[in-house]
Design a protein around this motif. Structure first.
Motif, PDB file in Angstrom:
ATOM      1  N   SER A   1       0.826  -1.214   0.000  1.00 27.25           N
ATOM      2  CA  SER A   1       0.000   0.000   0.000  1.00 27.25           C
ATOM      3  C   SER A   1       0.856   1.257   0.000  1.00 27.25           C
ATOM      4  O   SER A   1       0.466   2.290  -0.571  1.00 27.25           O
ATOM      5  N   LYS A   2       2.044   1.177   0.604  1.00 21.76           N
ATOM      6  CA  LYS A   2       2.962   2.323   0.600  1.00 21.76           C
ATOM      7  C   LYS A   2       3.822   2.335  -0.661  1.00 21.76           C
ATOM      8  O   LYS A   2       4.084   3.402  -1.228  1.00 21.76           O
ATOM      9  N   TYR A   3       4.233   1.155  -1.085  1.00 20.28           N
ATOM     10  CA  TYR A   3       5.071   1.069  -2.288  1.00 20.28           C
ATOM     11  C   TYR A   3       4.352   1.613  -3.524  1.00 20.28           C
ATOM     12  O   TYR A   3       4.939   2.341  -4.332  1.00 20.28           O
ATOM     13  N   LYS A   4       3.071   1.294  -3.668  1.00 17.61           N
ATOM     14  CA  LYS A   4       2.356   1.698  -4.889  1.00 17.61           C
ATOM     15  C   LYS A   4       2.201   3.209  -4.984  1.00 17.61           C
ATOM     16  O   LYS A   4       2.077   3.753  -6.090  1.00 17.61           O
ATOM     17  N   LEU A   5       2.243   3.904  -3.836  1.00 16.66           N
ATOM     18  CA  LEU A   5       2.148   5.367  -3.851  1.00 16.66           C
ATOM     19  C   LEU A   5       3.385   6.002  -4.476  1.00 16.66           C
ATOM     20  O   LEU A   5       3.328   7.136  -4.962  1.00 16.66           O
ATOM     21  N   GLU A   6       4.499   5.281  -4.470  1.00 19.67           N
ATOM     22  CA  GLU A   6       5.750   5.799  -5.021  1.00 19.67           C
ATOM     23  C   GLU A   6       6.063   5.223  -6.402  1.00 19.67           C
ATOM     24  O   GLU A   6       7.079   5.571  -7.005  1.00 19.67           O
ATOM     25  N   PHE A   7       5.204   4.348  -6.888  1.00 14.32           N
ATOM     26  CA  PHE A   7       5.504   3.656  -8.139  1.00 14.32           C
ATOM     27  C   PHE A   7       5.612   4.616  -9.325  1.00 14.32           C
ATOM     28  O   PHE A   7       6.317   4.329 -10.302  1.00 14.32           O
TER      29      PHE A   7
END
Length: 212
Positions: A167-173
């Protein structure tokens, strides 16, 4: 805290750890770090150039000890992101280029590879802390390697669920949009890539998983 074996010099912490596990001389969970690595392994079996003082670390975890919702295909992203968060606690601006490369702005500062040995996940990490070869960059903060490793393993031991990390990784993708990856030996743009919940990508209708 898992046992950490500290070496002055080794060809590759990843190769050494895998061999010791295969020969039943080491048992997971266990980690190996080195001050200098002479024949490091990078992504797609490329060599990882070593500079003394940088981070050379490999660790093994039993598959049964991984978070319940973590698929092996997602392991590179998961463990790379936990290290990224450890670095962020020291105010580093490192981000993760899919699936497991550490970047500062548009330059690579390190990377991670994962393998399965028997019933263990083996992760190898290289990070330019002290110096960087041409074309790469070094970490944007001064940090004690031992403190970083300690904080990183504390993150790992929490066994945070994959869905929380994702959920946090996808915000930076979105940071990947100007970069490329490789699929079946072919360089492909990440500009129009669609990120799925398991960490795989859809690029031009093709499902691509991390194989590292």
């Amino acid at each position: 805290m898992l046992q950490i074996i500290c070496l002055d010099r080794i060809d590759s912490t990843q190769t050494y750890l895998k061999e010791q596990l295969q020969n039943k001389k080491f048992h997971a969970p266990i980690a190996v770090s080195a001050e200098l690595q002479t024949n490091g392994i990078g992504s797609r079996d490329n060599s990882w150039k070593s500079q003394k003082g940088n981070l050379f670390l490999s660790f093994a975890l039993p598959l049964e000890n991984l978070p319940d919702d973590l698929k092996i295909e997602s392991a590179s992203i998961y463990f790379a992101f936990l290290l990224k968060e450890a670095l962020a606690s020291f105010s580093s601006k490192v981000w993760i280029k899919w699936p497991n490369d550490f970047y500062l702005d548009d330059k690579k500062v390190g990377g991670m590879i994962t393998n399965i040995v028997d019933k263990n996940l083996v992760c190898g990490v290289g990070l330019n802390i002290a110096d960087a070869p041409d074309g790469f960059t070094k970490l944007d903060v001064e940090i004690d390697k031992k403190v970083l490793i300690k904080n990183y393993f504390k993150n790992i031991e929490k066994k945070v669920l994959w869905k929380q990390v994702f959920s946090k990784y996808k915000l930076e993708f979105y940071r990947n949009q100007n970069f490329f990856t490789h699929s079946n030996g072919v360089k492909v743009s990440l500009g129009d890539a669609e990120l799925y919940d398991d960490g795989s990508l859809n690029i031009n209708g093709e499902r691509i998983y991390s194989l590292r």
